[in-house]
Design a protein around this motif. Structure first.
Motif, PDB file in Angstrom:
ATOM      1  N   SER A  74       0.824  -1.207   0.000  1.00 47.52           N
ATOM      2  CA  SER A  74       0.000   0.000   0.000  1.00 47.52           C
ATOM      3  C   SER A  74       0.863   1.263   0.000  1.00 47.52           C
ATOM      4  O   SER A  74       2.074   1.214   0.216  1.00 47.52           O
ATOM      5  CB  SER A  74      -0.910   0.015   1.228  1.00 47.52           C
ATOM      6  OG  SER A  74      -0.129   0.097   2.413  1.00 47.52           O
ATOM      7  N   SER A  75       0.228   2.399  -0.225  1.00 50.43           N
ATOM      8  CA  SER A  75       0.937   3.683  -0.185  1.00 50.43           C
ATOM      9  C   SER A  75       1.510   3.942   1.199  1.00 50.43           C
ATOM     10  O   SER A  75       2.634   4.435   1.343  1.00 50.43           O
ATOM     11  CB  SER A  75      -0.011   4.816  -0.576  1.00 50.43           C
ATOM     12  OG  SER A  75      -0.481   4.654  -1.892  1.00 50.43           O
ATOM     13  N   LEU A  76       0.740   3.591   2.235  1.00 51.55           N
ATOM     14  CA  LEU A  76       1.235   3.782   3.599  1.00 51.55           C
ATOM     15  C   LEU A  76       2.430   2.880   3.875  1.00 51.55           C
ATOM     16  O   LEU A  76       3.376   3.279   4.573  1.00 51.55           O
ATOM     17  CB  LEU A  76       0.117   3.480   4.606  1.00 51.55           C
ATOM     18  CG  LEU A  76      -0.924   4.583   4.782  1.00 51.55           C
ATOM     19  CD1 LEU A  76      -2.067   4.101   5.679  1.00 51.55           C
ATOM     20  CD2 LEU A  76      -0.301   5.842   5.368  1.00 51.55           C
ATOM     21  N   SER A  77       2.425   1.671   3.324  1.00 54.04           N
ATOM     22  CA  SER A  77       3.544   0.754   3.504  1.00 54.04           C
ATOM     23  C   SER A  77       4.824   1.341   2.917  1.00 54.04           C
ATOM     24  O   SER A  77       5.892   1.297   3.538  1.00 54.04           O
ATOM     25  CB  SER A  77       3.228  -0.589   2.857  1.00 54.04           C
ATOM     26  OG  SER A  77       4.352  -1.435   2.863  1.00 54.04           O
ATOM     27  N   LYS A  78       4.719   1.911   1.729  1.00 53.41           N
ATOM     28  CA  LYS A  78       5.900   2.490   1.068  1.00 53.41           C
ATOM     29  C   LYS A  78       6.434   3.689   1.838  1.00 53.41           C
ATOM     30  O   LYS A  78       7.650   3.843   2.004  1.00 53.41           O
ATOM     31  CB  LYS A  78       5.536   2.892  -0.364  1.00 53.41           C
ATOM     32  CG  LYS A  78       5.176   1.711  -1.253  1.00 53.41           C
ATOM     33  CD  LYS A  78       4.646   2.153  -2.603  1.00 53.41           C
ATOM     34  CE  LYS A  78       4.199   0.957  -3.445  1.00 53.41           C
ATOM     35  NZ  LYS A  78       3.593   1.375  -4.733  1.00 53.41           N
ATOM     36  N   LEU A  79       5.527   4.544   2.317  1.00 50.54           N
ATOM     37  CA  LEU A  79       5.958   5.716   3.092  1.00 50.54           C
ATOM     38  C   LEU A  79       6.581   5.300   4.414  1.00 50.54           C
ATOM     39  O   LEU A  79       7.581   5.879   4.855  1.00 50.54           O
ATOM     40  CB  LEU A  79       4.771   6.643   3.347  1.00 50.54           C
ATOM     41  CG  LEU A  79       4.291   7.481   2.162  1.00 50.54           C
ATOM     42  CD1 LEU A  79       3.033   8.254   2.535  1.00 50.54           C
ATOM     43  CD2 LEU A  79       5.382   8.455   1.725  1.00 50.54           C
ATOM     44  N   LEU A  80       6.010   4.275   5.055  1.00 51.25           N
ATOM     45  CA  LEU A  80       6.530   3.819   6.338  1.00 51.25           C
ATOM     46  C   LEU A  80       7.918   3.208   6.172  1.00 51.25           C
ATOM     47  O   LEU A  80       8.804   3.420   7.017  1.00 51.25           O
ATOM     48  CB  LEU A  80       5.565   2.810   6.955  1.00 51.25           C
ATOM     49  CG  LEU A  80       5.586   2.699   8.485  1.00 51.25           C
ATOM     50  CD1 LEU A  80       5.245   4.030   9.116  1.00 51.25           C
ATOM     51  CD2 LEU A  80       4.602   1.633   8.953  1.00 51.25           C
ATOM     52  N   LYS A  81       8.140   2.465   5.088  1.00 53.55           N
ATOM     53  CA  LYS A  81       9.464   1.900   4.815  1.00 53.55           C
ATOM     54  C   LYS A  81      10.494   3.006   4.606  1.00 53.55           C
ATOM     55  O   LYS A  81      11.626   2.925   5.097  1.00 53.55           O
ATOM     56  CB  LYS A  81       9.402   0.993   3.586  1.00 53.55           C
ATOM     57  CG  LYS A  81       8.688  -0.325   3.818  1.00 53.55           C
ATOM     58  CD  LYS A  81       8.633  -1.148   2.530  1.00 53.55           C
ATOM     59  CE  LYS A  81       7.910  -2.472   2.757  1.00 53.55           C
ATOM     60  NZ  LYS A  81       7.796  -3.266   1.494  1.00 53.55           N
ATOM     61  N   ALA A  82      10.097   4.054   3.865  1.00 57.94           N
ATOM     62  CA  ALA A  82      11.005   5.184   3.633  1.00 57.94           C
ATOM     63  C   ALA A  82      11.314   5.893   4.941  1.00 57.94           C
ATOM     64  O   ALA A  82      12.463   6.302   5.186  1.00 57.94           O
ATOM     65  CB  ALA A  82      10.378   6.156   2.638  1.00 57.94           C
ATOM     66  N   TYR A  83      10.319   6.019   5.793  1.00 56.76           N
ATOM     67  CA  TYR A  83      10.499   6.682   7.089  1.00 56.76           C
ATOM     68  C   TYR A  83      11.466   5.901   7.975  1.00 56.76           C
ATOM     69  O   TYR A  83      12.368   6.473   8.598  1.00 56.76           O
ATOM     70  CB  TYR A  83       9.139   6.805   7.766  1.00 56.76           C
ATOM     71  CG  TYR A  83       9.139   7.525   9.091  1.00 56.76           C
ATOM     72  CD1 TYR A  83       9.228   8.913   9.146  1.00 56.76           C
ATOM     73  CD2 TYR A  83       9.026   6.821  10.288  1.00 56.76           C
ATOM     74  CE1 TYR A  83       9.223   9.576  10.364  1.00 56.76           C
ATOM     75  CE2 TYR A  83       9.007   7.478  11.503  1.00 56.76           C
ATOM     76  CZ  TYR A  83       9.105   8.852  11.531  1.00 56.76           C
ATOM     77  OH  TYR A  83       9.100   9.503  12.735  1.00 56.76           O
ATOM     78  N   ILE A  84      11.293   4.585   8.015  1.00 58.27           N
ATOM     79  CA  ILE A  84      12.169   3.734   8.823  1.00 58.27           C
ATOM     80  C   ILE A  84      13.589   3.729   8.257  1.00 58.27           C
ATOM     81  O   ILE A  84      14.570   3.769   9.000  1.00 58.27           O
ATOM     82  CB  ILE A  84      11.604   2.299   8.892  1.00 58.27           C
ATOM     83  CG1 ILE A  84      10.268   2.289   9.659  1.00 58.27           C
ATOM     84  CG2 ILE A  84      12.601   1.347   9.551  1.00 58.27           C
ATOM     85  CD1 ILE A  84       9.531   0.971   9.612  1.00 58.27           C
TER      86      ILE A  84
END
Length: 282
Positions: A74-84
């Motif tokens: 999901s879009s949230l998954s991609k953003l969360l991976k980038a954040y981590i």
């Protein structure tokens, strides 16, 4: 603007809005599909919390974070991976609470998130969870400072020049890094979460309450929504004012009522008798 009115308007304006609203119903099924696709694309983040007694599934849920789950791809998954990847801790972004995160098991309340997924001011009956002071009106989570200081005193005038200025100085030289590596990504994640909630609200609340039972796959729930605010009831109400009734007591749209100063609602106006307002909704 054609639909800029709200309280005071004329028959011609209502007729055009009525036509427009009924026409839009045809697009609702495809609109619902689009909403479903967008919700799936956005995804969902859910934080797992620990219970006071981990061995008792009915014990109170604490704020201790023990895990996090996000929809794969999901879009949230991609953003969360980038954040981590940039050193961020997803537990720092939000508690990611969802209202009504509770259920009843054998008539006993079972929280699935802290506070049932809702932050609310405490009442006097909740004072027992604090000590030594009246805590009514306080928020019920640990992040709320008075829960730790024991009062609602503002300390800025006393300690702002010491603590506040030191914190500002410690951050000033990395303002851009804080913005790029933390704030921007956190903001994008939270905005997507808000958008997901708005889409769910549109699908399950606004559309159902306005046009339920008049289009495919949307059922009206009279226990949750007022029939008075359903589109068809509003149309019937307005039509009865602007049009004469037929022998069955229904509005006859081929017979407009003659406008009169004694109209039942002074704010609902007739059209200009000269015909100068024909062919316009202004």
């Amino acid at each position: 603007m054609s639909f800029g009115w709200n309280l005071m308007f004329r028959k011609g304006s209502w007729d055009e809005f009525r036509r427009f609203a009924l026409l839009q119903r045809k697009n609702v099924p495809s609109r619902v599909l689009m909403i479903d696709r967008e919700i799936k694309k956005i995804g969902k983040i859910r934080v797992s919390y620990q219970r006071e007694d981990p061995t008792n599934p009915l014990s109170k849920m604490t704020e201790r974070r023990i895990g996090i789950d996000v929809s794969e791809g999901s879009s949230l998954s991609k953003l969360l991976k980038a954040y981590i990847a940039q050193g961020g801790n997803p537990f720092d972004i939000s508690m990611f609470l969802y209202p009504d995160s509770y259920e009843f098991v054998d008539e006993q309340l079972k929280e699935n998130q802290p506070y049932g997924g809702a932050i609310y001011p405490t009442s006097r009956s909740d004072d027992r969870i604090f000590s030594g002071t009246d805590t009514s009106g306080w928020l019920n989570l640990w992040k709320y400072p008075p829960r730790k200081t024991g009062n609602k005193t503002s300390y800025w005038s006393t300690y702002g020049s010491v603590i506040g200025t030191k914190v500002e100085s410690s951050r000033e030289w990395i303002t851009q890094e804080i913005t790029e590596l933390r704030n921007d990504l956190e903001s994008r994640i939270l905005k997507l979460c808000d958008l997901r909630e708005q889409l769910i609200h549109e699908k399950e609340e606004i559309l159902v309450g306005a046009i339920g039972d008049t289009v495919r796959e949307i059922e009206f729930d009279s226990e949750r929504f007022s029939e008075e605010h359903h589109l068809f009831n509003i149309i019937d109400f307005m039509d009865r004012i602007f049009y004469e009734l037929d022998e069955f007591g229904r509005p006859n749209r081929s017979t407009p009522r003659e406008d009169s100063i004694d109209r039942p609602y002074p704010v609902l106006l007739g059209d200009a008798f000269t015909g100068e307002e024909d062919f316009s909704a202004l």
